[in-house]
Enzyme design. Structure first.
Site, short mmCIF file in Angstrom:
data_model
loop_
_atom_site.label_atom_id
_atom_site.label_comp_id
_atom_site.label_asym_id
_atom_site.label_seq_id
_atom_site.Cartn_x
_atom_site.Cartn_y
_atom_site.Cartn_z
N LYS A 173 5.81 -1.96 4.74
CA LYS A 173 4.58 -2.34 4.03
C LYS A 173 4.60 -1.80 2.60
CE LYS A 173 1.64 -2.97 8.03
NZ LYS A 173 0.49 -2.51 8.80
N SER B 21 0.40 -5.26 -6.58
CA SER B 21 1.06 -5.69 -5.35
C SER B 21 2.58 -5.77 -5.54
CB SER B 21 0.53 -7.07 -4.94
OG SER B 21 1.34 -7.64 -3.94
N ALA B 22 3.31 -5.48 -4.48
CA ALA B 22 4.77 -5.63 -4.52
C ALA B 22 5.19 -7.09 -4.32
CB ALA B 22 5.40 -4.77 -3.43
N ASP C 203 -4.32 -3.21 -3.87
CA ASP C 203 -3.13 -3.75 -3.23
C ASP C 203 -3.55 -5.11 -2.62
OD1 ASP C 203 -0.58 -3.81 -1.88
OD2 ASP C 203 -1.67 -3.25 -0.06
N LEU C 204 -2.60 -5.96 -2.31
CA LEU C 204 -2.95 -7.28 -1.75
C LEU C 204 -2.78 -7.32 -0.23
CD1 LEU C 204 -3.75 -10.27 -2.18
CD2 LEU C 204 -1.32 -10.75 -2.51
N ASP C 205 -1.52 -7.33 0.20
CA ASP C 205 -1.25 -7.49 1.64
C ASP C 205 -1.77 -6.30 2.42
OD1 ASP C 205 0.16 -9.90 1.37
OD2 ASP C 205 1.97 -8.84 0.79
N GLU D 38 -5.17 1.01 -0.95
CA GLU D 38 -3.85 0.73 -0.38
C GLU D 38 -3.85 0.84 1.14
OE1 GLU D 38 -0.74 0.08 -0.25
OE2 GLU D 38 -0.22 -0.30 -2.32
N ASP D 39 -2.99 0.04 1.79
CA ASP D 39 -2.87 0.15 3.25
C ASP D 39 -1.52 0.70 3.66
OD1 ASP D 39 -1.38 -2.19 2.46
OD2 ASP D 39 -1.27 -2.69 4.59
N THR E 38 -1.95 -10.60 5.32
CA THR E 38 -0.67 -11.31 5.32
C THR E 38 0.44 -10.42 5.85
OG1 THR E 38 -0.77 -10.83 2.97
CG2 THR E 38 -1.01 -13.12 3.59
N LYS F 152 7.17 0.32 -4.75
CA LYS F 152 6.42 1.45 -4.24
C LYS F 152 7.36 2.19 -3.25
CE LYS F 152 2.27 -1.45 -4.23
NZ LYS F 152 1.34 -2.24 -3.39
P1 B16 Z 1 7.14 -10.85 -1.16
P2 B16 Z 1 1.64 -5.49 -1.12
C1 B16 Z 1 4.04 -6.26 -0.22
O1 B16 Z 1 2.75 -6.58 -0.70
C2 B16 Z 1 4.08 -6.30 1.29
O2 B16 Z 1 3.28 -5.26 1.83
C3 B16 Z 1 5.50 -6.10 1.75
O3 B16 Z 1 5.57 -6.17 3.17
C4 B16 Z 1 6.38 -7.19 1.12
O4 B16 Z 1 7.73 -7.01 1.49
C5 B16 Z 1 6.25 -7.12 -0.40
O5 B16 Z 1 4.88 -7.27 -0.75
C6 B16 Z 1 7.05 -8.19 -1.09
O6 B16 Z 1 6.49 -9.43 -0.78
O7 B16 Z 1 8.30 -11.04 -0.24
O8 B16 Z 1 6.02 -11.82 -0.95
O9 B16 Z 1 7.58 -10.75 -2.61
O10 B16 Z 1 1.23 -4.80 0.14
O11 B16 Z 1 2.27 -4.57 -2.15
O12 B16 Z 1 0.55 -6.37 -1.69
MG MG Z 2 -0.25 -3.56 1.32
#
Ligand code: B16
Ligand code: MG
Length: 222
Positions: free
Chosen positions: A48, A117-118, A12-14, A172-173, A20, A148
């Site tokens: 998240k 990542s989302a 996962d990224l964030d 994942e976090d 972030t 997710k």
């Molecule tokens: P964006 P991850 C997710 O990233 C974030 O955890 C989530 O808070 C955010 O809404 C989502 O990405 C979409 O991000 O607005 O930049 O497209 O944790 O799946 O890496």
């Molecule tokens: Mg995350």
């Protein structure tokens, strides 16, 4: 013994590679304030790993309010503009502790690495962090239809790497991300407070606990 592509790692990224998550929170807090809601950290925990659109639906639910289509679209645009502003200074110093070491070790061991990542901003963040070259495959919010806890993002990563789900290890976090990894039939490794997760296979406070010895065991490298 090198991996010979039996196992792979999906990150996962964030909140795993870079913090972030705090910028997503600040940007959403500002949006929520425009309709009189003070977004709490507890509510933010539920955002998240959740897509931008689904996050806004959740926030409107917390606030018990509704927006027409135009206002909804405006909030999404404004949130992303604010978020992009926050992340302009992100660089390699923002890699979370233990991540650079883990990526280097896994790559040296021949473990293929994917991003799951989302976020639709994943590529720009990886580039700013200087770690894009570690990733054989990038699946992000631009490539998936379902957020997710749906397993789609991880299933696509596993398919692109050509590795079966039972040999995929997901880091994942988020609550939703651990649910997604479990639903995909993968090994789910949670980073953070154990009370946030529903039966992960392992839980560590952060990546500094994933030493070479621990990674060797998880990826069956010896
Ligand atoms: P964006 P991850 C997710 O990233 C974030 O955890 C989530 O808070 C955010 O809404 C989502 O990405 C979409 O991000 O607005 O930049 O497209 O944790 O799946 O890496
Ligand atoms: Mg995350």
């Amino acid at each position: 013994m090198k991996n010979e592509r039996k196992y792979c790692a999906i990150f996962d990224l964030d909140g795993v590679i870079v913090d972030t998550a705090k910028y997503h929170y600040l940007a959403w807090k500002k949006i929520a304030a425009t309709f009189g809601h003070d977004l709490t950290e507890q509510e933010n925990e539920q955002l998240k790993g959740v897509s931008r659109v689904d996050s806004l639906h959740l926030i409107l639910g917390f606030a018990q309010t509704r927006l027409d289509a135009e206002a909804f679209a405006h909030c999404l645009t404004q949130k992303n503009e604010d978020y992009l502003q926050f992340i302009t200074t992100v660089n390699s110093k923002d890699l979370l502790s233990g991540i650079a070491e883990a990526l280097t070790f896994l790559k040296a061991q021949g473990i293929p690495i994917a991003l799951g990542s989302a976020s639709k901003n994943a590529q720009v963040i990886l580039d700013q962090l200087g770690v894009t070259s570690y990733f054989e495959v990038i699946v992000d919010g631009n490539n998936v239809q379902k957020s997710k806890p749906d397993p789609e993002v991880f299933v696509k990563g596993s398919e692109a790497l050509g590795i079966s789900p039972q040999h995929c290890v997901v880091f994942e976090d988020s609550t939703a991300g651990i649910q997604a990894a479990k639903a995909a039939g993968m090994t789910a490794i949670a980073l953070g407070d154990p009370s946030n997760f529903d039966q992960p296979d392992y839980c560590f406070p952060d990546f500094t606990y994933l030493s070479e010895d621990v990674l060797t065991k998880i990826f069956h490298l010896s």
